[in-house]
Design a protein around this motif. Structure first.
Motif, mmCIF file in Angstrom:
data_model
loop_
_atom_site.group_PDB
_atom_site.id
_atom_site.type_symbol
_atom_site.label_atom_id
_atom_site.label_comp_id
_atom_site.label_asym_id
_atom_site.label_seq_id
_atom_site.Cartn_x
_atom_site.Cartn_y
_atom_site.Cartn_z
ATOM 1 N N ARG A 80 -32.293 -8.134 31.112
ATOM 2 C CA ARG A 80 -31.318 -7.176 31.648
ATOM 3 C C ARG A 80 -31.389 -5.825 30.947
ATOM 4 O O ARG A 80 -31.063 -4.799 31.529
ATOM 5 C CB ARG A 80 -29.915 -7.751 31.521
ATOM 6 N N THR A 117 -33.434 -2.828 32.760
ATOM 7 C CA THR A 117 -33.139 -2.556 34.163
ATOM 8 C C THR A 117 -33.607 -1.179 34.631
ATOM 9 O O THR A 117 -33.845 -0.989 35.808
ATOM 10 C CB THR A 117 -31.640 -2.697 34.452
ATOM 11 N N MET A 161 -32.333 -3.487 39.323
ATOM 12 C CA MET A 161 -33.348 -4.470 39.044
ATOM 13 C C MET A 161 -32.872 -5.827 39.537
ATOM 14 O O MET A 161 -31.708 -6.166 39.425
ATOM 15 C CB MET A 161 -33.632 -4.555 37.540
ATOM 16 N N ARG A 162 -33.790 -6.605 40.053
ATOM 17 C CA ARG A 162 -33.502 -7.961 40.484
ATOM 18 C C ARG A 162 -34.206 -8.931 39.557
ATOM 19 O O ARG A 162 -35.342 -8.702 39.165
ATOM 20 C CB ARG A 162 -33.998 -8.171 41.916
ATOM 21 N N ILE A 163 -33.540 -10.014 39.231
ATOM 22 C CA ILE A 163 -34.130 -11.063 38.398
ATOM 23 C C ILE A 163 -34.346 -12.280 39.291
ATOM 24 O O ILE A 163 -33.418 -12.742 39.946
ATOM 25 C CB ILE A 163 -33.222 -11.424 37.216
ATOM 26 N N VAL A 164 -35.573 -12.776 39.311
ATOM 27 C CA VAL A 164 -35.928 -13.931 40.117
ATOM 28 C C VAL A 164 -36.486 -14.996 39.185
ATOM 29 O O VAL A 164 -37.482 -14.763 38.514
ATOM 30 C CB VAL A 164 -36.987 -13.570 41.187
ATOM 31 N N HIS A 214 -43.535 -1.611 43.790
ATOM 32 C CA HIS A 214 -42.514 -1.980 42.811
ATOM 33 C C HIS A 214 -43.158 -2.158 41.436
ATOM 34 O O HIS A 214 -44.319 -2.500 41.323
ATOM 35 C CB HIS A 214 -41.832 -3.294 43.213
ATOM 36 N N SER A 231 -38.405 -3.069 38.725
ATOM 37 C CA SER A 231 -37.691 -3.428 39.946
ATOM 38 C C SER A 231 -37.340 -4.905 39.986
ATOM 39 O O SER A 231 -36.267 -5.283 40.415
ATOM 40 C CB SER A 231 -38.552 -3.111 41.169
ATOM 41 N N PHE A 232 -38.269 -5.744 39.574
ATOM 42 C CA PHE A 232 -38.076 -7.190 39.592
ATOM 43 C C PHE A 232 -38.497 -7.763 38.252
ATOM 44 O O PHE A 232 -39.426 -7.280 37.623
ATOM 45 C CB PHE A 232 -38.946 -7.865 40.668
#
Length: 124
Positions: free
Chosen positions: A105, A108, A1-4, A31, A112-113
């Motif tokens: 978090r 996850t 997973m990405r955190i933006v 996603h 995905s995001f």
């Protein structure tokens, strides 16, 4: 997973618009997206037609009164979910700043995001 986290200390520069459109575009690509609206003005929330969802923001999970998973709402776009904002977030700045990424978090395996729309004052 990405955190933006889309952040800028100046208001009116397109943070919310970018988060909403980026989320929609990534969902369109397949996603699973979680958009977390942390701004008490709730513009990201209202862009999905979810205004008036009082009591569904991160305020209670940040204080240990609920799970973040209880606050996730689907949008009309497949694969795009939101934790909406409400006016209660105006009084929870310290709790949000300290805990938001840790809560994200834990998810996850599900998404995905994670797109975070912060309050303007968090970066002033």
């Amino acid at each position: 997973m990405r955190i933006v986290a889309l952040a800028n200390q100046k208001g009116g520069v397109g943070k919310t618009t970018t988060a909403v459109n980026l989320g929609a575009a990534l969902a369109e690509l397949g996603h699973r997206i979680l958009l977390i609206d942390l701004d008490p003005q709730a513009n990201a929330t209202s862009s999905f037609g979810l205004q008036g969802t009082d009591g569904t923001s991160l305020y209670d999970p940040l204080l240990g009164g609920a799970s973040i998973t209880e606050k996730i709402l689907p949008t009309r776009r497949d694969g795009l979910f939101i934790v909406p904002a409400d006016i209660d977030l105006a009084g929870a700045e310290v709790e949000i700043a300290r805990m938001r990424l840790g809560r994200c978090r834990r998810m996850t395996r599900l998404i995905s995001f994670c797109l975070i729309v912060p309050r303007r004052s968090e970066f002033s």
